[in-house]
Scaffold this motif. Structure first.
Motif, PDB file in Angstrom:
ATOM      1  N   VAL A 291      -4.624  -5.409  -2.641  1.00 50.44           N
ATOM      2  CA  VAL A 291      -4.680  -4.145  -1.926  1.00 50.44           C
ATOM      3  C   VAL A 291      -3.510  -3.994  -0.955  1.00 50.44           C
ATOM      4  CG1 VAL A 291      -6.098  -2.683  -0.445  1.00 50.44           C
ATOM      5  CG2 VAL A 291      -7.192  -4.143  -2.157  1.00 50.44           C
ATOM      6  N   ASP A 292      -3.181  -5.033  -0.205  1.00 52.46           N
ATOM      7  CA  ASP A 292      -2.137  -4.942   0.819  1.00 52.46           C
ATOM      8  C   ASP A 292      -0.781  -4.494   0.255  1.00 52.46           C
ATOM      9  OD1 ASP A 292      -1.090  -5.295   3.501  1.00 52.46           O
ATOM     10  OD2 ASP A 292      -0.126  -7.101   2.749  1.00 52.46           O
ATOM     11  N   PRO A 293      -0.295  -5.067  -0.861  1.00 51.33           N
ATOM     12  CA  PRO A 293       0.981  -4.577  -1.413  1.00 51.33           C
ATOM     13  C   PRO A 293       0.946  -3.095  -1.786  1.00 51.33           C
ATOM     14  CG  PRO A 293       0.425  -6.709  -2.359  1.00 51.33           C
ATOM     15  CD  PRO A 293      -0.784  -6.242  -1.601  1.00 51.33           C
ATOM     16  N   ASP A 294      -0.207  -2.624  -2.276  1.00 50.52           N
ATOM     17  CA  ASP A 294      -0.320  -1.207  -2.627  1.00 50.52           C
ATOM     18  C   ASP A 294      -0.279  -0.331  -1.383  1.00 50.52           C
ATOM     19  OD1 ASP A 294      -0.448  -1.753  -5.297  1.00 50.52           O
ATOM     20  OD2 ASP A 294      -2.634  -1.652  -5.444  1.00 50.52           O
ATOM     21  N   VAL A 295      -0.923  -0.785  -0.310  1.00 50.06           N
ATOM     22  CA  VAL A 295      -0.915  -0.026   0.939  1.00 50.06           C
ATOM     23  C   VAL A 295       0.513   0.107   1.452  1.00 50.06           C
ATOM     24  CG1 VAL A 295      -1.610  -0.071   3.365  1.00 50.06           C
ATOM     25  CG2 VAL A 295      -3.276  -0.588   1.590  1.00 50.06           C
ATOM     26  N   LYS A 296       1.257  -0.995   1.484  1.00 51.27           N
ATOM     27  CA  LYS A 296       2.654  -0.981   1.948  1.00 51.27           C
ATOM     28  C   LYS A 296       3.500  -0.027   1.120  1.00 51.27           C
ATOM     29  CE  LYS A 296       3.184  -5.604   4.003  1.00 51.27           C
ATOM     30  NZ  LYS A 296       1.793  -6.081   4.012  1.00 51.27           N
ATOM     31  N   LYS A 297       3.372  -0.121  -0.188  1.00 52.34           N
ATOM     32  CA  LYS A 297       4.180   0.687  -1.092  1.00 52.34           C
ATOM     33  C   LYS A 297       3.856   2.169  -0.918  1.00 52.34           C
ATOM     34  CE  LYS A 297       5.446   0.932  -6.009  1.00 52.34           C
ATOM     35  NZ  LYS A 297       5.076   2.325  -6.313  1.00 52.34           N
ATOM     36  N   HIS A 298       2.584   2.493  -0.858  1.00 53.01           N
ATOM     37  CA  HIS A 298       2.178   3.891  -0.728  1.00 53.01           C
ATOM     38  C   HIS A 298       2.662   4.472   0.585  1.00 53.01           C
ATOM     39  CE1 HIS A 298      -0.192   7.475  -1.419  1.00 53.01           C
ATOM     40  NE2 HIS A 298      -0.786   7.336  -0.254  1.00 53.01           N
ATOM     41  N   PHE A 299       2.561   3.711   1.654  1.00 56.84           N
ATOM     42  CA  PHE A 299       2.964   4.203   2.973  1.00 56.84           C
ATOM     43  C   PHE A 299       4.465   4.470   3.011  1.00 56.84           C
ATOM     44  CE2 PHE A 299       4.374   3.707   7.335  1.00 56.84           C
ATOM     45  CZ  PHE A 299       3.480   4.516   8.016  1.00 56.84           C
ATOM     46  N   GLU A 300       5.262   3.530   2.546  1.00 54.03           N
ATOM     47  CA  GLU A 300       6.714   3.669   2.614  1.00 54.03           C
ATOM     48  C   GLU A 300       7.235   4.789   1.723  1.00 54.03           C
ATOM     49  OE1 GLU A 300       9.008   2.338   4.445  1.00 54.03           O
ATOM     50  OE2 GLU A 300       7.718   1.002   5.583  1.00 54.03           O
ATOM     51  N   GLU A 301       6.581   5.001   0.604  1.00 52.70           N
ATOM     52  CA  GLU A 301       7.090   5.977  -0.361  1.00 52.70           C
ATOM     53  C   GLU A 301       6.572   7.386  -0.121  1.00 52.70           C
ATOM     54  OE1 GLU A 301       6.217   4.553  -4.246  1.00 52.70           O
ATOM     55  OE2 GLU A 301       7.713   2.936  -4.177  1.00 52.70           O
ATOM     56  N   SER A 302       5.502   7.533   0.644  1.00 50.89           N
ATOM     57  CA  SER A 302       4.870   8.838   0.772  1.00 50.89           C
ATOM     58  C   SER A 302       5.101   9.513   2.109  1.00 50.89           C
ATOM     59  CB  SER A 302       3.359   8.706   0.522  1.00 50.89           C
ATOM     60  OG  SER A 302       3.113   8.201  -0.771  1.00 50.89           O
ATOM     61  N   ALA A 303       5.278   8.773   3.183  1.00 53.20           N
ATOM     62  CA  ALA A 303       5.486   9.385   4.493  1.00 53.20           C
ATOM     63  C   ALA A 303       6.910   9.933   4.561  1.00 53.20           C
ATOM     64  CB  ALA A 303       5.249   8.366   5.600  1.00 53.20           C
ATOM     65  N   LYS A 304       7.047  11.252   4.581  1.00 55.24           N
ATOM     66  CA  LYS A 304       8.358  11.882   4.413  1.00 55.24           C
ATOM     67  C   LYS A 304       9.349  11.470   5.485  1.00 55.24           C
ATOM     68  CE  LYS A 304       9.253  15.806   2.548  1.00 55.24           C
ATOM     69  NZ  LYS A 304       9.373  17.217   2.147  1.00 55.24           N
ATOM     70  N   ALA A 305       8.970  11.580   6.759  1.00 53.63           N
ATOM     71  CA  ALA A 305       9.909  11.305   7.843  1.00 53.63           C
ATOM     72  C   ALA A 305      10.305   9.827   7.874  1.00 53.63           C
ATOM     73  CB  ALA A 305       9.301  11.725   9.175  1.00 53.63           C
ATOM     74  N   ILE A 306       9.319   8.946   7.756  1.00 51.83           N
ATOM     75  CA  ILE A 306       9.603   7.511   7.790  1.00 51.83           C
ATOM     76  C   ILE A 306      10.510   7.121   6.630  1.00 51.83           C
ATOM     77  CG2 ILE A 306       8.567   5.220   7.637  1.00 51.83           C
ATOM     78  CD1 ILE A 306       8.057   6.590  10.283  1.00 51.83           C
ATOM     79  N   LYS A 307      10.329   7.791   5.494  1.00 48.96           N
ATOM     80  CA  LYS A 307      11.121   7.481   4.305  1.00 48.96           C
ATOM     81  C   LYS A 307      12.599   7.826   4.501  1.00 48.96           C
ATOM     82  CE  LYS A 307      10.171   9.990   0.762  1.00 48.96           C
ATOM     83  NZ  LYS A 307       9.435  10.560  -0.387  1.00 48.96           N
ATOM     84  N   LEU A 308      12.893   8.792   5.377  1.00 46.01           N
ATOM     85  CA  LEU A 308      14.276   9.195   5.601  1.00 46.01           C
ATOM     86  C   LEU A 308      15.089   8.129   6.331  1.00 46.01           C
ATOM     87  CD1 LEU A 308      13.733  12.891   6.792  1.00 46.01           C
ATOM     88  CD2 LEU A 308      14.570  12.137   4.559  1.00 46.01           C
TER      89      LEU A 308
ATOM     90  N   SER B 250      -3.603   7.306   4.065  1.00 48.18           N
ATOM     91  CA  SER B 250      -3.151   8.699   4.142  1.00 48.18           C
ATOM     92  C   SER B 250      -3.249   9.235   5.566  1.00 48.18           C
ATOM     93  CB  SER B 250      -3.985   9.567   3.197  1.00 48.18           C
ATOM     94  OG  SER B 250      -3.810   9.165   1.852  1.00 48.18           O
ATOM     95  N   THR B 251      -4.326   8.884   6.264  1.00 41.98           N
ATOM     96  CA  THR B 251      -4.487   9.316   7.657  1.00 41.98           C
ATOM     97  C   THR B 251      -3.389   8.732   8.532  1.00 41.98           C
ATOM     98  OG1 THR B 251      -6.889   9.472   7.392  1.00 41.98           O
ATOM     99  CG2 THR B 251      -6.048   9.320   9.639  1.00 41.98           C
ATOM    100  N   ALA B 252      -3.093   7.458   8.339  1.00 39.76           N
ATOM    101  CA  ALA B 252      -2.050   6.802   9.132  1.00 39.76           C
ATOM    102  C   ALA B 252      -0.677   7.393   8.823  1.00 39.76           C
ATOM    103  CB  ALA B 252      -2.048   5.297   8.856  1.00 39.76           C
ATOM    104  N   GLN B 253      -0.420   7.711   7.574  1.00 39.95           N
ATOM    105  CA  GLN B 253       0.849   8.351   7.206  1.00 39.95           C
ATOM    106  C   GLN B 253       1.054   9.637   7.997  1.00 39.95           C
ATOM    107  OE1 GLN B 253       0.581   9.100   3.087  1.00 39.95           O
ATOM    108  NE2 GLN B 253       1.243   7.077   2.445  1.00 39.95           N
ATOM    109  N   LYS B 254       0.010  10.438   8.054  1.00 40.91           N
ATOM    110  CA  LYS B 254       0.102  11.714   8.753  1.00 40.91           C
ATOM    111  C   LYS B 254       0.344  11.485  10.243  1.00 40.91           C
ATOM    112  CE  LYS B 254      -0.087  16.193   8.196  1.00 40.91           C
ATOM    113  NZ  LYS B 254       0.923  16.873   7.369  1.00 40.91           N
ATOM    114  N   GLU B 255      -0.326  10.510  10.819  1.00 39.14           N
ATOM    115  CA  GLU B 255      -0.141  10.212  12.235  1.00 39.14           C
ATOM    116  C   GLU B 255       1.287   9.744  12.509  1.00 39.14           C
ATOM    117  OE1 GLU B 255      -1.503   9.491  16.300  1.00 39.14           O
ATOM    118  OE2 GLU B 255      -2.048  10.811  14.648  1.00 39.14           O
TER     119      GLU B 255
END
Length: 431
Positions: free
Chosen positions: A18-35, A120-125
């Motif tokens: 689960v942890d690797p999937d969480v990391k990958k999803h967060f980095e690839e989906s949060a628009k501002a952080i990804k920039l 998803s909630t953390a990404q938005k925050e």
């Protein structure tokens, strides 16, 4: 066999699958952080890193007459800036029954459903805080009624601090009201913690279980114990004030101040124009040097100012016709201005446009976003002990996901902000 997959198995699955999937999803989906690229800096300790920035070239030079001495040697002036890691966590509770699954697949399903929501909630925050100044402010009180079942109203006007009214105040969340002049928690006759019970988005009114008696208009609201502990976003980095910045003093070092263009004239917001955007580019040249290119700019804004740009008539798209002739057509998207890519983010403030050289920024992570493991545990039992040490444990477990990071900038003087743009009759996130 029932009970074969339990807490111990859940710990393994959370860390290995689960942890690797969480990391990958967060980095690839949060628009501002990804920039923002991963930054490089000198490691200081487990609390932060050091950035070295040149603030004055200061070479030895001088004009001299025949037979006189050469210039006296000198060195450039550099300063050490600090980026201190900021911690973040989000928690969820599971029952023992949910973990005591009969198969590996059932256990993964039980764990993954909540983790997907939390990620998803953390990404938005994180994405919203990317536009803040590190204070963690979610809104500003415009009026309040105190006491049990008290209410607070949050305005929908403003920029970084209050672009969303009460939308960022989630039901059942725990919050502090903050005195903006002292930074102290408003306590009054209560504990200083308010739990959101309900809200009306259209009016900005939120009902809490209790609103302290000293809460007043102008107060901030933040997540419990979070004031001045959020990541440092663009409002902090792209700024021309004279305060402290990454451990240095902007009043002393001009190169730590960004180019900021205020579109408000006589307190009246001005609509976006090509002249304002061109002015931003040229003023950046004055800060960086006439031989410096502006080709590496990236524009970042909410859809509000992007729509304003289209209203200027610059949404024409060049096309090559079937007869070999070149023409223009009305396009549905504007992807650039003067060749600069234009990125849209719904969490960006509606009255601002950022022109960034993103390679000057860096993400500094001591613990990338993912499942938090402390003292060898991921899932922690919920205790039921009283003050006399009587009791035991509930058949419930808590897990946390989060990270330890912050954002730094080596050359803030290369960044540009256009603020206080008109938002009248334009699409916005207020509804």
């Amino acid at each position: 066999m029932a009970g074969q997959f339990n807490v111990a198995e859940a710990e393994v699955l959370m860390l290995e699958i689960v942890d690797p999937d969480v990391k990958k999803h967060f980095e690839e989906s949060a628009k501002a952080i990804k920039l923002i690229p991963t930054g490089t800096a000198k490691f200081t300790n487990n609390r932060g890193v050091r950035l070295v920035g040149q603030v004055e070239p200061n070479p030895g030079m001088g004009w001299y007459g025949e037979g006189e001495q050469y210039a006296t040697a000198n060195t450039s002036k550099k300063i050490a800036m600090r980026v201190f890691y900021t911690r973040y966590s989000i928690a969820r509770m599971l029952s023992g029954d949910a973990l005591d699954a009969t198969s590996r697949e059932a256990l993964l399903d039980s764990l993954s459903s909540g983790l997907q929501e939390d990620t998803s909630t953390a990404q938005k925050e994180f994405n919203r805080m990317f536009y803040g100044n590190g204070s963690g402010v979610l809104g500003i009180v415009t009026s309040a009624t105190t006491g049990s079942a008290g209410t607070a109203t949050f305005g929908s006007s403003g920029s970084n601090s209050t672009p969303w009214g009460c939308r960022r105040i989630l039901n059942r969340g725990e919050f502090n009201f903050i005195n903006p002049s002292t930074g102290a928690i408003r306590v009054g006759s209560g504990s200083g913690v308010s739990i959101s019970a309900s809200k009306v988005t259209s009016t900005g009114v939120v009902t809490f279980d209790f609103v302290a008696s000293d809460v007043a208009a102008g107060d901030y609201i933040v997540w419990k114990n979070s004031y001045n502990r959020a990541i440092h976003g663009l409002e902090y980095h792209v700024n021309n004030d004279t305060g402290a910045y990454q451990g240095a003093d902007r009043a002393t070092y001009e190169s730590l101040r960004a180019t900021v263009i205020d579109a408000a004239v006589s307190s009246t917001n001005q609509p976006l124009s090509v002249a304002i955007l061109d002015r931003a580019e040229y003023e950046s040249l004055y800060r960086t040097g006439s031989d410096y290119s502006v080709d590496d700019f990236m524009l970042l804004s909410s859809p509000t100012q992007h729509a304003a740009y289209k209203l200027l008539g610059y949404n024409l798209v060049r096309f090559q016709g079937g007869n070999g002739k070149t023409g223009y057509d009305a396009g549905l998207r504007v992807e650039s201005h003067n060749g600069h890519p234009w990125v849209l983010d719904v969490d960006a403030p509606n009255d601002k446009i950022y022109m960034l050289r993103k390679d000057c920024f860096g993400k500094y992570e001591a613990k990338p976003f993912g499942i938090l493991r402390e003292s060898g545990q991921v899932l922690r039992p919920v205790m039921s002990f009283d003050t006399s040490a009587s009791g035991g444990y509930f058949d419930r477990f808590i897990y946390y996901i989060g990270g330890k990071m912050d954002i730094g900038c080596t050359e803030p003087f290369k960044q540009v902000l256009i603020k206080n743009l008109d938002t009248s009759n334009l699409p916005s996130g207020i509804f």
